[in-house]
Scaffold this motif. Structure first.
Motif, PDB file in Angstrom:
ATOM      1  N   PRO A 242       0.815  -1.393   0.105  1.00  0.00           N
ATOM      2  CA  PRO A 242       0.126  -0.082   0.060  1.00  0.00           C
ATOM      3  C   PRO A 242       0.958   1.151  -0.021  1.00  0.00           C
ATOM      4  CG  PRO A 242      -0.569  -1.416   1.604  1.00  0.00           C
ATOM      5  CD  PRO A 242       0.532  -2.063   1.099  1.00  0.00           C
ATOM      6  N   ALA A 243       0.181   2.264  -0.354  1.00  0.00           N
ATOM      7  CA  ALA A 243       1.013   3.617  -0.476  1.00  0.00           C
ATOM      8  C   ALA A 243       1.498   4.076   0.803  1.00  0.00           C
ATOM      9  CB  ALA A 243       0.085   5.015  -1.105  1.00  0.00           C
ATOM     10  N   SER A 244       0.936   3.807   1.801  1.00  0.00           N
ATOM     11  CA  SER A 244       1.415   4.190   3.265  1.00  0.00           C
ATOM     12  C   SER A 244       2.555   3.461   3.718  1.00  0.00           C
ATOM     13  CB  SER A 244       0.259   3.887   4.457  1.00  0.00           C
ATOM     14  OG  SER A 244      -0.057   2.342   4.437  1.00  0.00           O
ATOM     15  N   CYS A 245       3.074   2.397   2.946  1.00  0.00           N
ATOM     16  CA  CYS A 245       4.205   1.632   3.404  1.00  0.00           C
ATOM     17  C   CYS A 245       5.498   2.760   3.230  1.00  0.00           C
ATOM     18  CB  CYS A 245       4.360   0.547   2.709  1.00  0.00           C
ATOM     19  SG  CYS A 245       5.906  -0.452   3.165  1.00  0.00           S
ATOM     20  N   VAL A 246       6.450   2.892   4.222  1.00  0.00           N
ATOM     21  CA  VAL A 246       7.473   3.676   4.103  1.00  0.00           C
ATOM     22  C   VAL A 246       8.948   2.745   4.239  1.00  0.00           C
ATOM     23  CG1 VAL A 246       8.822   5.355   4.987  1.00  0.00           C
ATOM     24  CG2 VAL A 246       6.303   5.484   5.425  1.00  0.00           C
ATOM     25  N   TRP A 247       9.172   2.407   2.938  1.00  0.00           N
ATOM     26  CA  TRP A 247      10.434   1.155   2.775  1.00  0.00           C
ATOM     27  C   TRP A 247      11.624   2.098   3.292  1.00  0.00           C
ATOM     28  CZ3 TRP A 247       6.919   2.752  -0.977  1.00  0.00           C
ATOM     29  CH2 TRP A 247       7.334   3.713  -2.007  1.00  0.00           C
ATOM     30  N   PRO A 248      12.567   1.013   3.705  1.00  0.00           N
ATOM     31  CA  PRO A 248      13.737   1.632   4.327  1.00  0.00           C
ATOM     32  C   PRO A 248      15.030   1.770   3.460  1.00  0.00           C
ATOM     33  CG  PRO A 248      13.478  -0.840   4.773  1.00  0.00           C
ATOM     34  CD  PRO A 248      12.325  -0.385   4.070  1.00  0.00           C
ATOM     35  N   VAL A 249      14.777   1.737   1.947  1.00  0.00           N
ATOM     36  CA  VAL A 249      15.833   1.662   1.093  1.00  0.00           C
ATOM     37  C   VAL A 249      15.400   2.707   0.069  1.00  0.00           C
ATOM     38  CG1 VAL A 249      16.902   0.663  -0.791  1.00  0.00           C
ATOM     39  CG2 VAL A 249      16.679  -0.640   1.421  1.00  0.00           C
ATOM     40  N   ASP A 250      16.239   3.640  -0.166  1.00  0.00           N
ATOM     41  CA  ASP A 250      16.132   4.729  -1.256  1.00  0.00           C
ATOM     42  C   ASP A 250      16.467   4.142  -2.528  1.00  0.00           C
ATOM     43  OD1 ASP A 250      15.593   6.685   0.683  1.00  0.00           O
ATOM     44  OD2 ASP A 250      17.610   7.400   0.849  1.00  0.00           O
ATOM     45  N   GLY A 251      15.804   4.776  -3.577  1.00  0.00           N
ATOM     46  CA  GLY A 251      15.970   4.288  -4.748  1.00  0.00           C
ATOM     47  C   GLY A 251      15.048   3.359  -5.524  1.00  0.00           C
ATOM     48  N   LEU A 252      14.331   2.828  -4.606  1.00  0.00           N
ATOM     49  CA  LEU A 252      13.217   1.686  -5.350  1.00  0.00           C
ATOM     50  C   LEU A 252      12.091   2.706  -5.558  1.00  0.00           C
ATOM     51  CD1 LEU A 252      13.234  -1.192  -2.802  1.00  0.00           C
ATOM     52  CD2 LEU A 252      14.389  -1.011  -5.215  1.00  0.00           C
ATOM     53  N   VAL A 253      10.991   2.163  -6.748  1.00  0.00           N
ATOM     54  CA  VAL A 253      10.040   2.866  -7.374  1.00  0.00           C
ATOM     55  C   VAL A 253       8.920   2.171  -6.981  1.00  0.00           C
ATOM     56  CG1 VAL A 253       9.238   3.560  -9.587  1.00  0.00           C
ATOM     57  CG2 VAL A 253      11.857   3.619  -9.079  1.00  0.00           C
ATOM     58  N   TRP A 254       8.074   3.020  -6.365  1.00  0.00           N
ATOM     59  CA  TRP A 254       6.664   2.493  -6.010  1.00  0.00           C
ATOM     60  C   TRP A 254       5.612   2.986  -7.369  1.00  0.00           C
ATOM     61  CZ3 TRP A 254       1.531   4.714  -5.123  1.00  0.00           C
ATOM     62  CH2 TRP A 254       0.705   3.813  -4.763  1.00  0.00           C
ATOM     63  N   ARG A 255       4.864   2.188  -7.867  1.00  0.00           N
ATOM     64  CA  ARG A 255       3.895   2.532  -9.201  1.00  0.00           C
ATOM     65  C   ARG A 255       2.630   2.109  -8.438  1.00  0.00           C
ATOM     66  NH1 ARG A 255       7.076   5.942 -10.047  1.00  0.00           N
ATOM     67  NH2 ARG A 255       8.440   5.974 -11.954  1.00  0.00           N
ATOM     68  N   MET A 256       1.506   2.783  -8.770  1.00  0.00           N
ATOM     69  CA  MET A 256       0.148   2.366  -8.347  1.00  0.00           C
ATOM     70  C   MET A 256      -0.267   1.438  -9.216  1.00  0.00           C
ATOM     71  SD  MET A 256      -3.376   4.668  -8.154  1.00  0.00           S
ATOM     72  CE  MET A 256      -2.446   5.967  -6.976  1.00  0.00           C
ATOM     73  N   LEU A 257      -1.001   0.352  -8.752  1.00  0.00           N
ATOM     74  CA  LEU A 257      -1.662  -0.667  -9.656  1.00  0.00           C
ATOM     75  C   LEU A 257      -2.865  -0.220 -10.114  1.00  0.00           C
ATOM     76  CD1 LEU A 257      -0.630  -3.814  -7.647  1.00  0.00           C
ATOM     77  CD2 LEU A 257       0.336  -3.290  -9.978  1.00  0.00           C
ATOM     78  N   VAL A 258      -3.287  -0.403 -11.507  1.00  0.00           N
ATOM     79  CA  VAL A 258      -4.560   0.111 -11.902  1.00  0.00           C
ATOM     80  C   VAL A 258      -5.112  -0.891 -12.883  1.00  0.00           C
ATOM     81  CG1 VAL A 258      -3.852   2.654 -11.811  1.00  0.00           C
ATOM     82  CG2 VAL A 258      -3.216   1.454 -13.954  1.00  0.00           C
ATOM     83  N   GLN A 259      -6.291  -0.679 -13.532  1.00  0.00           N
ATOM     84  CA  GLN A 259      -7.087  -1.441 -14.373  1.00  0.00           C
ATOM     85  C   GLN A 259      -7.072  -2.946 -13.551  1.00  0.00           C
ATOM     86  OE1 GLN A 259      -5.135  -1.276 -18.164  1.00  0.00           O
ATOM     87  NE2 GLN A 259      -4.817   0.806 -18.140  1.00  0.00           N
ATOM     88  N   PRO A 260      -7.730  -3.071 -12.582  1.00  0.00           N
ATOM     89  CA  PRO A 260      -8.354  -2.035 -11.845  1.00  0.00           C
ATOM     90  C   PRO A 260      -7.669  -1.381 -10.709  1.00  0.00           C
ATOM     91  CG  PRO A 260      -8.833  -4.189 -10.874  1.00  0.00           C
ATOM     92  CD  PRO A 260      -8.061  -4.332 -11.957  1.00  0.00           C
ATOM     93  N   SER A 261      -7.763  -0.416 -10.341  1.00  0.00           N
ATOM     94  CA  SER A 261      -7.333   0.489  -9.116  1.00  0.00           C
ATOM     95  C   SER A 261      -7.676  -0.510  -7.845  1.00  0.00           C
ATOM     96  CB  SER A 261      -7.552   1.727  -9.001  1.00  0.00           C
ATOM     97  OG  SER A 261      -7.120   2.511 -10.138  1.00  0.00           O
TER      98      SER A 261
END
Length: 304
Positions: A242-261
């Motif tokens: 989920p978007a509220s997760c704060v991961w402990p490593v810089d440089g990774l990329v989070w992308r929202m899942l869609v179709q369906p959201s």
């Protein structure tokens, strides 16, 4: 029948020796013997077989031992509940699924601001275990998806959290503004350990099945978000979070899942019979923060 008689009987059943049992209970041996005999008379059965050198349980005694232990355990829990009620407003025991999610710390900070003298004890524990600890009184409040909650556990939805996928910067999904769920079909997806988060695994699997496939589950397992992120960083798998997760490593990329959201439902969990101020304060603060920050609003609003 008195509780002390049951306690004496359990001690004697464990020691199988009147002298040692009396010493454990800090009474004289004759007093212990009298209480056991009285218990036998009240029940109308023989609980023990005695010889000069040995003490053994009869079948009736073995059956009573099982029930007596349960009665004493329930009595101790009841006493602890009374002691806990006597110190209401001083200690709040909270279960959190992982320290890497930002909703729970924000809510608990709001509770602490409202009750400066409140001592908050946090325990990192999966949602199934939270249910058990809430039901038997060892937790006051928990956080997680409430879909599998037993009837003893009440819940209040406070956040619908946009679900996304975490990938390394060089991954093809990182080049997308948003990632269609169907793109997960060829990826090894890391799920949580089943004993810690079956409700989250179920959510991800159902999302994939909604577009016609079952996810290819990564065969390893981890115990923490940090370990999961390490696998993603090394390109071994992708991770739905989920978007509220704060991961402990810089440089990774989070992308929202869609179709369906899809948005993951976070709820406050508490014992349905608990109307004590600390637990209800958590529910109130979660509701207020949810309204203030739009956590139940549209996906692009809820991600903050």
């Amino acid at each position: 029948m008195e509780l002390r008689q049951l306690r004496y009987f359990v001690t004697l059943a464990e020691e199988l020796h009147f002298g040692r049992a009396a010493a454990r209970e800090h009474i004289v041996q004759s007093a212990l013997s009298q209480q056991i005999q009285r218990l036998e008379r009240e029940l109308g059965v023989r609980l023990l077989q005695r010889t000069t050198h040995h003490v053994q349980l009869t079948p009736a005694g073995a059956a009573l031992l099982v029930e007596a232990r349960q009665v004493l355990a329930h009595t101790e829990r009841a006493a602890e509940a009374a002691r806990r009620a006597d110190r209401v407003g001083t200690v709040l025991r909270v279960g959190v699924v992982d320290g890497g999610y930002d909703s729970m710390p924000q809510i608990l900070r709001a509770v602490q601001d409202r009750h400066p003298d409140l001592e908050i004890e946090q325990r990192e524990v999966g949602v199934p275990e939270q249910y058990r600890l809430l039901a038997d009184g060892r937790l006051d409040v928990g956080f997680g998806r409430a879909s599998l909650a037993p009837r003893e556990v009440a819940s209040q939805l406070f956040r619908l959290d946009p679900l996304g996928v975490l990938v390394p910067p060089a991954h093809p999904m990182a080049q997308q503004a948003n990632v269609p769920v169907s793109m997960l079909v060829t990826e090894p997806v890391l799920l949580s350990r089943e004993d810690r988060a079956p409700e989250f695994n179920q959510f991800v699997i159902e999302l994939c099945r909604s577009v016609g496939f079952a996810p290819r589950v990564y065969r390893g397992s981890v115990d923490s978000m940090r370990a999961a992120v390490d696998l993603v960083e090394r390109g071994r798998c992708v991770l739905c979070v989920p978007a509220s997760c704060v991961w402990p490593v810089d440089g990774l990329v989070w992308r929202m899942l869609v179709q369906p959201s899809s948005r993951y439902p976070w709820s406050v969990l508490w014992r349905a019979a608990d109307r004590a101020e600390p637990a209800q304060s958590v529910v109130e603060c979660a509701r207020e923060l949810s309204e203030e920050r739009g956590w139940l609003g549209a996906p692009d609003e809820a991600a903050g």
